[in-house]
Design an enzyme around this catalytic site. Structure first.
Site, PDB file in Angstrom:
ATOM      1  N   CYS A  67       0.418  -1.393   0.158  1.00 24.87           N
ATOM      2  CA  CYS A  67      -0.539   0.099   0.333  1.00 24.87           C
ATOM      3  C   CYS A  67       1.043   1.289   0.041  1.00 24.87           C
ATOM      4  O   CYS A  67       1.992   1.416   0.225  1.00 24.87           O
ATOM      5  CB  CYS A  67      -1.151  -0.074   1.425  1.00 24.87           C
ATOM      6  N   ASP A  68       0.306   2.053  -0.217  1.00 26.46           N
ATOM      7  CA  ASP A  68       0.849   3.247  -0.538  1.00 26.46           C
ATOM      8  C   ASP A  68      -0.297   4.634  -0.159  1.00 26.46           C
ATOM      9  O   ASP A  68      -1.046   4.880  -0.904  1.00 26.46           O
ATOM     10  CB  ASP A  68       1.824   4.029  -1.005  1.00 26.46           C
TER      11      ASP A  68
END
Length: 185
Positions: A67-68
């Site tokens: 994720c970011d």
């Protein structure tokens, strides 16, 4: 099925535990360089994919979730603050205004990869200088995109979209992508 969260974030770990009973945490060492030629949504997805791919390369028999999260204010992408002064500047800039939080999520195993993003509109309360100084001195904003946590009281007036997206892992999207990737197994 073995799962890996490619993040050191304790908040992401808590959120992923809502949908997966067992997984290991292996933080990614992928470069988080921002490519300003991409749209914010593309950038969040590219960074999530890069983190996921880096951990997957060392764990090819597992399903990896990367994720970011980025914060977008006007045409500016706000990452994690460099220092306390940067956090103060960011919070003053966002005070009383609306911005967007975009989290890219990538899930992959050796058979399939799925990447998507979630976007939430967030409006801040008007923050006093005293509140900002106290909040920054408490240390909470230092590891968060946009220099704040929605779960920290007094900052967010309202939001439209996924709460868990703003925390750092849009749970419903992650669940959908995990199901999509493992559906053929």
């Amino acid at each position: 099925m073995e799962y890996v969260l490619a993040s050191a974030s304790p908040r992401r770990k808590e959120l992923l535990a809502q949908i997966l009973s067992k997984f290991e945490v292996i933080p990614s060492d992928a470069d988080e360089k921002v490519n300003i030629s991409l749209f914010p949504e593309q950038m969040a997805c590219a960074l999530a994919e890069s983190k996921c791919d880096a951990v997957f390369a060392l764990n090819p028999n597992k399903t990896v979730i990367g994720c970011d999260t980025i914060v977008v204010f006007g045409n500016e992408i706000l990452g994690k603050p460099r220092d306390k002064a940067d956090a103060v500047k960011t919070l003053k800039m966002l005070s009383g205004k609306t911005h967007y939080v975009i989290t890219g999520v990538c899930v992959r195993n050796r058979f399939k990869k799925a990447v998507d993003f979630d976007r939430t509109e967030v409006k801040f309360n008007i923050l006093t200088d005293e509140f900002i100084e106290s909040y920054v001195n408490g240390g909470s904003p230092m590891d968060k995109a946009g220099s704040y946590g929605i779960q920290d009281g007094g900052i967010v007036k309202e939001y439209f979209g996924s709460y868990t997206n703003v925390v750092g892992l849009p749970v419903m999207l992650a669940k959908k992508l995990i199901e999509e990737v493992i559906s053929d197994l």
